[in-house]
Design an enzyme around this catalytic site. Structure first.
Site, PDB file in Angstrom:
ATOM      1  N   GLY A 291       0.819   3.189  -0.048  1.00  0.00           N
ATOM      2  CA  GLY A 291       2.125   2.648   0.317  1.00  0.00           C
ATOM      3  C   GLY A 291       1.962   1.440   1.225  1.00  0.00           C
ATOM      4  O   GLY A 291       2.492   0.367   0.968  1.00  0.00           O
ATOM      5  N   GLU A 294      -1.880  -0.572   7.871  1.00  0.00           N
ATOM      6  CA  GLU A 294      -1.505  -1.194   9.139  1.00  0.00           C
ATOM      7  C   GLU A 294      -2.500  -2.240   9.626  1.00  0.00           C
ATOM      8  O   GLU A 294      -2.883  -2.234  10.793  1.00  0.00           O
ATOM      9  CB  GLU A 294      -1.345  -0.088  10.187  1.00  0.00           C
ATOM     10  CG  GLU A 294      -2.634   0.700  10.532  1.00  0.00           C
ATOM     11  CD  GLU A 294      -2.916   1.922   9.663  1.00  0.00           C
ATOM     12  OE1 GLU A 294      -2.449   1.941   8.513  1.00  0.00           O
ATOM     13  OE2 GLU A 294      -3.602   2.841  10.138  1.00  0.00           O
ATOM     14  N   HIS A 318       6.779   2.584   9.624  1.00  0.00           N
ATOM     15  CA  HIS A 318       5.548   3.371   9.769  1.00  0.00           C
ATOM     16  C   HIS A 318       4.353   2.463  10.084  1.00  0.00           C
ATOM     17  O   HIS A 318       3.639   2.670  11.066  1.00  0.00           O
ATOM     18  CB  HIS A 318       5.295   4.172   8.487  1.00  0.00           C
ATOM     19  CG  HIS A 318       4.045   4.988   8.519  1.00  0.00           C
ATOM     20  ND1 HIS A 318       4.035   6.321   8.847  1.00  0.00           N
ATOM     21  CD2 HIS A 318       2.753   4.651   8.291  1.00  0.00           C
ATOM     22  CE1 HIS A 318       2.790   6.770   8.820  1.00  0.00           C
ATOM     23  NE2 HIS A 318       1.993   5.774   8.477  1.00  0.00           N
ATOM     24  N   GLU A 319       4.161   1.446   9.264  1.00  0.00           N
ATOM     25  CA  GLU A 319       2.988   0.576   9.472  1.00  0.00           C
ATOM     26  C   GLU A 319       3.106  -0.180  10.790  1.00  0.00           C
ATOM     27  O   GLU A 319       2.116  -0.382  11.485  1.00  0.00           O
ATOM     28  CB  GLU A 319       2.796  -0.375   8.285  1.00  0.00           C
ATOM     29  CG  GLU A 319       2.672   0.298   6.919  1.00  0.00           C
ATOM     30  CD  GLU A 319       1.709   1.482   6.868  1.00  0.00           C
ATOM     31  OE1 GLU A 319       0.777   1.531   7.683  1.00  0.00           O
ATOM     32  OE2 GLU A 319       1.924   2.388   6.036  1.00  0.00           O
ATOM     33  N   ASP A 398     -11.690  10.929   2.922  1.00  0.00           N
ATOM     34  CA  ASP A 398     -10.510  10.962   2.053  1.00  0.00           C
ATOM     35  C   ASP A 398     -10.019  12.393   1.811  1.00  0.00           C
ATOM     36  O   ASP A 398      -8.842  12.605   1.521  1.00  0.00           O
ATOM     37  CB  ASP A 398     -10.859  10.336   0.694  1.00  0.00           C
ATOM     38  CG  ASP A 398     -10.149   9.014   0.494  1.00  0.00           C
ATOM     39  OD1 ASP A 398      -9.702   8.435   1.504  1.00  0.00           O
ATOM     40  OD2 ASP A 398     -10.048   8.560  -0.672  1.00  0.00           O
TER      41      ASP A 398
HETATM   42  N1  BES Z   1      -3.170   4.270   7.414  1.00  0.00           N
HETATM   43  C1  BES Z   1      -2.444   4.799   6.327  1.00  0.00           C
HETATM   44  C2  BES Z   1      -3.118   4.603   4.996  1.00  0.00           C
HETATM   45  C3  BES Z   1      -4.483   5.239   4.832  1.00  0.00           C
HETATM   46  C4  BES Z   1      -4.818   6.395   5.481  1.00  0.00           C
HETATM   47  C5  BES Z   1      -5.397   4.660   3.999  1.00  0.00           C
HETATM   48  C6  BES Z   1      -6.097   6.942   5.323  1.00  0.00           C
HETATM   49  C7  BES Z   1      -6.646   5.205   3.825  1.00  0.00           C
HETATM   50  C8  BES Z   1      -7.001   6.348   4.502  1.00  0.00           C
HETATM   51  C9  BES Z   1      -1.039   4.212   6.253  1.00  0.00           C
HETATM   52  O1  BES Z   1      -0.476   3.940   7.488  1.00  0.00           O
HETATM   53  C10 BES Z   1      -0.130   5.231   5.607  1.00  0.00           C
HETATM   54  O2  BES Z   1       0.011   6.286   6.158  1.00  0.00           O
HETATM   55  N2  BES Z   1       0.462   4.905   4.470  1.00  0.00           N
HETATM   56  C11 BES Z   1       1.366   5.771   3.755  1.00  0.00           C
HETATM   57  C12 BES Z   1       2.785   5.368   3.960  1.00  0.00           C
HETATM   58  C13 BES Z   1       3.510   6.081   5.009  1.00  0.00           C
HETATM   59  C14 BES Z   1       4.964   5.686   5.013  1.00  0.00           C
HETATM   60  C15 BES Z   1       3.354   7.573   5.020  1.00  0.00           C
HETATM   61  C16 BES Z   1       1.091   5.637   2.281  1.00  0.00           C
HETATM   62  O3  BES Z   1       0.314   4.750   1.918  1.00  0.00           O
HETATM   63  O4  BES Z   1       1.656   6.378   1.491  1.00  0.00           O
HETATM   64 ZN    ZN Z   2      -0.027   5.692   8.534  1.00  0.00          ZN
END
Ligand code: BES
Ligand code: ZN
Length: 627
Positions: A291, A294, A318-319, A398
């Site tokens: 999604g 950050e 969120h970001e 992951d």
């Molecule tokens: N930092 C995360 C994305 C992430 C986490 C990438 C762990 C790789 C490993 C980002 O802030 C995030 O949480 N994105 C969510 C969106 C949010 C609104 C919950 C997503 O990508 O769905």
């Molecule tokens: Zn996040």
């Protein structure tokens, strides 16, 4: 590349190439004088002995060859007089290494599964500059190279990186742990006519030379290193916020994100100053696997948030919130991931409440609670992955990326807020961000800080919170808070009406946002008939929904109920959308029946190349049953 024999030799000298060696990172909570040494099982580097102060990156981006080449010049402080500097790499070819200008012999270990290959560089007590010249490989997990056909505008190629959690090492030789911070500057050469952007001070227009210089003088961990290259335009939103997107997308993007500046203001009012200068957003091409990310100063987001009605911009909240929780105060290891994501989820909802009111943020809380319940159900109620404090040693970080750190984490904070009052909790959080700014934090250090700064010997409060059940226990604790249902109870009654036979077009849905639709659809019984699906589709045109969240859920239900009218639209959706959160559940639903599995294999066969390498990895397992 040095293989087994020399590996053995080096191992006996350094004890460091088995993958078992772990770095310790200094973490200091303001309240505690003792330094807590933290083991990070996901970096092979020795940044605990050698301080990585600054990175000067000089790279060329070859869009035809799909390769980054260049040199990473590290300024180090060999504070403990280590004989060797060890860096993380993944699928990199190392051309040569210079230490203070002199070429040295390095050793590159064989690859340890997802951790990559440790790069050993001999250094002296007073060594200051270590330059590693290298090329990226075809398996670089951070890089998604798009040919023009895979972009929105379909004219120029595009590259973006996604470094979280341990993928920075696949495009930069670095000490790749969230507890290791450094400043950076970069000189990036790209094909003329394209723009390059990083998690740093950015250009706002394409230049003629194709060479861009960047600076990030605030120390960040490697997982926040980011680069994007493409035919990108910029629009200002206000003095300190703006949006980047492909040319053909920029107007829509600017309209959708018009509130971003006010969001930064709202966030500052809650928890103190925004410390990163500008806040810009890059709308990535459709293959972006998540999604949002950050990246400091420049959030990367999926184009699927451009819904045409500003209804999905809580993702920006969120970001943005990560500019405090995550980027300013960073989880020490991936086991402490909830300190990044749980805090951010909580903060996101507080920003959204300020912007759109509590009946709106209550919907986000309730949908989040439902995700929490589902995640616990899928993982099983006793699984350690449902604790807040994870144990990812020997595993791919992951694996910890479930809804648990997000939802269990944010609900835990909500419980504390409700127990001590909002005012008190807000002051506590603002102080937490201020006192831990640009530092790393472990779960244990946070709990200690919570104890000294908030609980302060209040045994009733301690009992009420039951912290251990949240942090070191599985499942959903009994004291989990639940949001108000004001808007969703209205949705429930409309759904019940429909299920009792009232025609779909007579339902009251005019002022529904995305979240009401999600709740309406999520709680539909699994036994919905094809006829009922057809009626819903006729009344609300759901198969043609431009809203990715609604479309994805609708297609999942369509597969579940065998509503084949939607399959054409679903095929189109899967051809362009690369967000794993949408792909995995939808392909997963198809895989539940033999006919569905055949459809999944056929669709995946057509569009696999459009997806990010990490999405391909997980979908290969899911759809093609590759191990
Ligand atoms: N930092 C995360 C994305 C992430 C986490 C990438 C762990 C790789 C490993 C980002 O802030 C995030 O949480 N994105 C969510 C969106 C949010 C609104 C919950 C997503 O990508 O769905
Ligand atoms: Zn996040």
């Amino acid at each position: 590349m040095v293989k087994n024999i020399s590996l053995l030799l080096v191992c006996t000298v350094l004890f460091s190439c088995t993958g078992k060696k772990q770095v310790t990172t200094d973490t200091k909570a303001k309240s505690a004088d003792t330094v807590i040494h933290v083991k990070d099982a996901h970096t092979l580097s020795n940044a605990d002995s050698v301080e990585m102060k600054h990175l000067n990156l000089d790279i060329q981006v070859d869009m035809d060859k799909k390769q980054i080449r260049g040199c990473a010049l590290w300024t180090i402080d060999n504070k403990s007089k280590a004989k060797t500097l060890i860096l993380d790499t993944y699928d990199l070819t190392i051309d040569h290494v210079l230490v203070d200008g002199n070429e040295v012999k390095f050793v590159l270990d064989t690859q340890i599964r997802f951790l990559g290959s440790a790069l050993h560089i001999p250094i002296k007590d007073k060594s200051v500059n270590v330059m590693v010249c290298y090329k990226t490989g075809p398996k670089a997990r951070a890089l998604q190279w798009l040919n023009p056909q895979q972009t929105h505008d379909k004219v120029h190629p595009f590259l973006f990186t996604q470094s979280e959690s341990i993928y920075a090492r696949s495009w930069i030789p670095c000490a790749d742990g969230p507890g290791i911070r450094f400043t950076y500057s970069a000189h990036v050469a790209v094909p003329k006519g394209l723009m390059a952007l990083m998690s740093a001070e950015n250009p706002q227009a394409v230049n003629d030379s194709g060479v861009y210089n960047f600076n990030m003088d605030t120390p960040i961990p490697a997982y926040l290193m980011a680069l994007a290259v493409g035919d990108i335009a910029f629009r200002q939103i206000d003095d300190r916020t703006g949006v980047y997107a492909e040319q053909g997308m920029i107007e829509k993007a600017a309209w959708e994100l018009a509130d971003a500046g006010r969001m930064v203001d709202a966030a500052e009012q809650l928890y103190g100053p925004y410390r990163w200068g500008r806040y810009d957003v890059l709308i990535c091409p459709p293959g972006f696997p998540i999604g949002g990310m950050e990246n400091p100063r420049l959030t990367f987001v999926t184009p699927t948030i451009i819904a045409g009605d500003r209804s999905l911009v809580s993702l920006i909240a969120h970001e943005l919130a990560h500019s405090w929780s995550g980027n300013l105060v960073t989880n020490a290891t991936w086991n402490d991931f909830w300190l990044n994501e749980g805090f951010t989820n909580y903060f996101e909802r507080r920003i959204t409440e300020r912007m759109l009111g509590s009946s709106y943020s209550d919907m986000l809380w309730e949908l989040g609670y439902q995700d929490f319940v589902t995640a616990v159900g899928e993982l099983s109620a006793t699984n350690h992955d449902t604790w807040l404090k994870l144990n990812l040693k020997g595993r791919d970080p992951d694996d910890g990326l479930t809804d648990i750190p997000y939802e269990k984490g944010s609900h835990f904070l909500k419980l504390i807020e409700q127990s001590v009052s909002r005012d008190v909790f807000d002051r506590f959080l603002a102080k937490y961000f201020e006192s831990h700014a640009f530092k790393t934090i472990t779960t244990e250090a946070f709990l200690k800080y919570l104890d000294t700064a908030l609980i302060k010997g209040d045994d009733d409060l301690r009992k009420k919170l039951n912290i251990n059940a949240w942090v070191y226990g599985p499942g959903i604790p009994a004291n989990c808070p639940r949001a108000g249902q004001e808007r969703f109870s209205k949705v429930d009654s409309q759904r019940n009406k429909f299920l009792s036979g009232i025609p779909a077009e007579q339902l009251t849905t005019v002022d529904w946002t995305t979240h009401e639709w999600l709740h309406f659809l999520r709680k539909m019984p699994a036994t919905l008939s094809t006829m009922q699906m057809r009626k819903l589709d006729a009344a609300f045109d759901l198969s043609a929904s431009e809203n990715s969240e609604i479309a994805d859920l609708w297609f999942i239900i369509s597969v579940r109920t065998g509503y084949s009218t939607a399959y054409g639209a679903m095929d189109k959706f899967l051809s362009s959308v690369g967000r794993r959160k949408f792909l995995e559940p939808l392909y997963g639903e198809m895989m539940k029946t033999p006919a569905g599995a055949a459809m999944a294999r056929s669709i995946y066969g057509k569009y696999r190349m459009n997806y990010h390498p990490l999405a391909q990895e997980s979908l290969d397992r899911l759809v093609l049953k590759k191990s």
